[in-house]
Design a protein around this motif. Structure first.
Motif, PDB file in Angstrom:
ATOM      1  N   ASN A   1       0.830  -1.203   0.000  1.00 39.53           N
ATOM      2  CA  ASN A   1       0.000   0.000   0.000  1.00 39.53           C
ATOM      3  C   ASN A   1       0.868   1.258   0.000  1.00 39.53           C
ATOM      4  OD1 ASN A   1      -2.662   1.173   0.103  1.00 39.53           O
ATOM      5  ND2 ASN A   1      -2.200   1.796   2.195  1.00 39.53           N
ATOM      6  N   HIS A   2       1.949   1.245   0.772  1.00 37.86           N
ATOM      7  CA  HIS A   2       2.860   2.396   0.789  1.00 37.86           C
ATOM      8  C   HIS A   2       3.525   2.572  -0.579  1.00 37.86           C
ATOM      9  CE1 HIS A   2       5.547   5.403   2.491  1.00 37.86           C
ATOM     10  NE2 HIS A   2       6.548   4.788   1.897  1.00 37.86           N
ATOM     11  N   PHE A   3       3.903   1.451  -1.197  1.00 40.19           N
ATOM     12  CA  PHE A   3       4.543   1.510  -2.514  1.00 40.19           C
ATOM     13  C   PHE A   3       3.585   2.094  -3.552  1.00 40.19           C
ATOM     14  CE2 PHE A   3       6.245  -0.882  -6.363  1.00 40.19           C
ATOM     15  CZ  PHE A   3       7.334  -0.045  -6.523  1.00 40.19           C
ATOM     16  N   ILE A   4       2.320   1.716  -3.490  1.00 38.46           N
ATOM     17  CA  ILE A   4       1.320   2.271  -4.406  1.00 38.46           C
ATOM     18  C   ILE A   4       1.186   3.777  -4.197  1.00 38.46           C
ATOM     19  CG2 ILE A   4      -1.168   2.350  -4.902  1.00 38.46           C
ATOM     20  CD1 ILE A   4      -1.185  -0.709  -4.404  1.00 38.46           C
ATOM     21  N   HIS A   5       1.176   4.209  -2.944  1.00 38.56           N
ATOM     22  CA  HIS A   5       1.074   5.643  -2.661  1.00 38.56           C
ATOM     23  C   HIS A   5       2.293   6.408  -3.185  1.00 38.56           C
ATOM     24  CE1 HIS A   5      -2.386   4.665  -0.158  1.00 38.56           C
ATOM     25  NE2 HIS A   5      -2.620   5.961  -0.053  1.00 38.56           N
ATOM     26  N   LEU A   6       3.472   5.793  -3.120  1.00 36.14           N
ATOM     27  CA  LEU A   6       4.663   6.425  -3.688  1.00 36.14           C
ATOM     28  C   LEU A   6       4.514   6.600  -5.198  1.00 36.14           C
ATOM     29  CD1 LEU A   6       7.673   4.717  -1.846  1.00 36.14           C
ATOM     30  CD2 LEU A   6       6.810   7.038  -1.528  1.00 36.14           C
ATOM     31  N   LYS A   7       3.949   5.585  -5.854  1.00 39.17           N
ATOM     32  CA  LYS A   7       3.727   5.665  -7.298  1.00 39.17           C
ATOM     33  C   LYS A   7       2.754   6.798  -7.644  1.00 39.17           C
ATOM     34  CE  LYS A   7       4.523   0.814  -8.612  1.00 39.17           C
ATOM     35  NZ  LYS A   7       5.352   1.046  -9.799  1.00 39.17           N
ATOM     36  N   ILE A   8       1.697   6.902  -6.872  1.00 40.07           N
ATOM     37  CA  ILE A   8       0.706   7.946  -7.132  1.00 40.07           C
ATOM     38  C   ILE A   8       1.300   9.319  -6.833  1.00 40.07           C
ATOM     39  CG2 ILE A   8      -1.576   8.823  -6.541  1.00 40.07           C
ATOM     40  CD1 ILE A   8      -1.454   6.149  -8.182  1.00 40.07           C
ATOM     41  N   GLU A   9       2.109   9.400  -5.798  1.00 41.50           N
ATOM     42  CA  GLU A   9       2.803  10.659  -5.487  1.00 41.50           C
ATOM     43  C   GLU A   9       3.684  11.083  -6.647  1.00 41.50           C
ATOM     44  OE1 GLU A   9       6.293  11.442  -2.396  1.00 41.50           O
ATOM     45  OE2 GLU A   9       4.389  11.058  -1.380  1.00 41.50           O
TER      46      GLU A   9
END
Length: 300
Positions: free
Chosen positions: A237-245
């Protein structure tokens, strides 16, 4: 600039040498003449990467994120591992190579400028091996990624003046990180910075739990459990948020299409990327871009 290596560049790695005209302008511009990059890159799991320089006419920084390498200076060999940074002054003959069994992943920068030697002195690089340990730091990885983004503006002097000051920021950041790295080594605890740095470096690709758990030297079950204890969320989930960021940043500062941005953050299916983006941000990528120019409200 010293001759860069002729290592064959795979798709997931990058190498950029600044045009000579840009280097000449950076060397005389008042905002960059003290310190400026001449070439930089990112090599992922660089199997068979090796270099020998008997003549070294600039300054070289190598930051190791994963794996191992070896630095040779005057017939003495030094092991380079994750968290180590090599800082080689002008005039130091050297050789280096990736480990055969566990090849390193590195960021590298060739740089020059009339303050380069002062930065080497400021960081108190030992003349015995020129290796300092700064640990694996996600913010430092982000700074290197920002530096790499400037390669998209091959002939834009303003972009490379910015890159020169990003390099200055990286080197001054290293001075702050050295004592923190000593504390990390002494603690021997779960290294969250290492995991986050790996995520930042691979934000343009896919990254699975097996790879992350292996980097933490834990089973998948214990890795996810420990990560959630420390952060309150899951690693994926954190990795996905980094991608969206990162996608938001690209939507803000580039004119790339949604398809291109989807690919740039590791999603081959733009429709799937848009669904993930909307799930995280509450609006679609195109709506986000319109919001930036005032054509879409912040709140519905």
């Amino acid at each position: 600039m010293s001759q860069p290596s002729k290592w064959p560049l795979p798709p997931e790695s990058s190498r950029f040498v600044l045009p000579r005209k840009i280097v000449a302008e950076l060397s005389t511009h008042p905002l960059s003449c003290g310190l400026y990059p001449m070439g930089f890159g990112y090599y992922q799991q660089a199997s068979n990467h090796a270099m020998l320089r008997r003549t070294h006419d600039d300054y070289l920084l190598i930051y190791c994120l994963e794996g191992y390498g070896e630095l040779t200076l005057d017939r003495s060999n030094f092991t380079v591992q994750a968290g180590d940074m090599i800082l080689l002054p002008r005039g130091v003959a050297h050789a280096y190579k990736a480990s055969d069994n566990t090849p390193w992943t590195i960021y590298w920068v060739h740089f020059s400028g009339n303050q380069s030697e002062s930065f080497i002195d400021y960081l108190a690089v030992k003349q015995t091996n020129y290796i300092v340990n700064v640990g694996i730091q996600s913010r430092l990885v982000t700074e290197f990624e920002s530096l790499l983004e400037s390669r998209q503006s091959s002939y834009n002097l303003a972009a490379f003046i910015h890159a020169a000051n990003l390099l200055r920021q990286i080197l001054t950041h290293v001075a702050l990180l050295q004592p923190l790295a000593k504390q990390q080594r002494a603690a021997h605890h779960f290294n969250l910075e290492h995991i986050h740095s790996l995520m930042q470096a691979r934000v343009h690709e896919q990254l699975d739990l097996d790879t992350l758990a292996e980097a933490a030297s834990l089973s998948k079950f214990h890795f996810v459990k420990k990560y959630k204890e420390l952060t309150g969320t899951t690693p994926i989930n954190h990795f996905i948020h980094l991608k969206i960021e990162r996608a938001c940043h690209l939507l803000d500062v580039t004119t790339k299409s949604v398809n291109e941005i989807s690919f740039a953050v590791g999603y081959e299916d733009a429709y799937y990327f848009s669904r993930i983006f909307k799930k995280v941000m509450g609006i679609s990528p195109s709506q986000y871009r319109r919001m930036r120019v005032g054509a879409y409200p912040y709140q519905a």
